[in-house]
Motif scaffolding. Structure first.
Motif, PDB file in Angstrom:
ATOM      1  N   GLY A 176      -5.870  -1.472   6.212  1.00  0.00           N
ATOM      2  CA  GLY A 176      -6.567  -1.811   7.448  1.00  0.00           C
ATOM      3  C   GLY A 176      -7.304  -0.621   8.038  1.00  0.00           C
ATOM      4  O   GLY A 176      -7.152   0.519   7.592  1.00  0.00           O
ATOM      5  N   ARG A 177      -8.097  -0.899   9.055  1.00  0.00           N
ATOM      6  CA  ARG A 177      -8.889   0.160   9.715  1.00  0.00           C
ATOM      7  C   ARG A 177      -8.023   1.288  10.255  1.00  0.00           C
ATOM      8  O   ARG A 177      -8.408   2.444  10.227  1.00  0.00           O
ATOM      9  N   GLY A 178      -6.857   0.937  10.769  1.00  0.00           N
ATOM     10  CA  GLY A 178      -5.957   1.945  11.321  1.00  0.00           C
ATOM     11  C   GLY A 178      -5.098   2.619  10.268  1.00  0.00           C
ATOM     12  O   GLY A 178      -4.194   3.390  10.592  1.00  0.00           O
ATOM     13  N   GLY A 179      -5.351   2.331   8.990  1.00  0.00           N
ATOM     14  CA  GLY A 179      -4.576   2.951   7.924  1.00  0.00           C
ATOM     15  C   GLY A 179      -3.332   2.178   7.527  1.00  0.00           C
ATOM     16  O   GLY A 179      -2.566   2.646   6.683  1.00  0.00           O
ATOM     17  N   LYS A 180      -3.125   1.011   8.141  1.00  0.00           N
ATOM     18  CA  LYS A 180      -1.957   0.204   7.799  1.00  0.00           C
ATOM     19  C   LYS A 180      -2.103  -0.308   6.370  1.00  0.00           C
ATOM     20  O   LYS A 180      -3.114  -0.915   6.017  1.00  0.00           O
TER      21      LYS A 180
ATOM     22  N   THR B  90      -4.007  -4.192   0.694  1.00  0.00           N
ATOM     23  CA  THR B  90      -5.032  -4.123   1.730  1.00  0.00           C
ATOM     24  C   THR B  90      -4.742  -2.916   2.616  1.00  0.00           C
ATOM     25  O   THR B  90      -3.594  -2.696   3.012  1.00  0.00           O
TER      26      THR B  90
END
Length: 97
Positions: A50-54, A48
């Motif tokens: 995430g939006r922040g690039g995580k 996955t």
């Protein structure tokens, strides 16, 4: 069994599989871990972003079990079957370990 006899609603016996979340620095790291996990039998694994690039890689086992035992307070299975389910769940736990 005592708790089941007192139940007034629906009761479900549920065993959740092993899950390990790993935060990865690079997508390549997550992809390599994903390949290793799938090759090792953890077929429900995934990546996955995430939006922040995580980038999170989840190693997931397929050893789940979910069985209804009662409906509206009425036990739908035998005590022998419940003992069998506990045995199966314990085996799955050993495989998780």
């Amino acid at each position: 069994m005592t708790a089941l006899e007192k139940a007034t609603g629906d009761v479900v016996f549920k065993f959740e599989p092993f899950v390990l979340h790993v935060l990865c620095q690079e997508l390549q790291d997550a992809q390599m871990l994903h390949s290793v996990a799938v090759d090792s039998g953890f077929r429900n694994s995934g990546i996955t972003i995430g939006r922040g690039g995580k980038i999170t890689m989840a190693v997931r086992s397929t050893h789940c079990l979910e069985v209804p035992l009662s409906h509206k307070g009425r036990l739908m299975v035998s005590e022998e079957y419940i003992e069998f389910l506990v045995h199966v769940a314990n085996q799955k736990m050993e495989e998780n370990i």
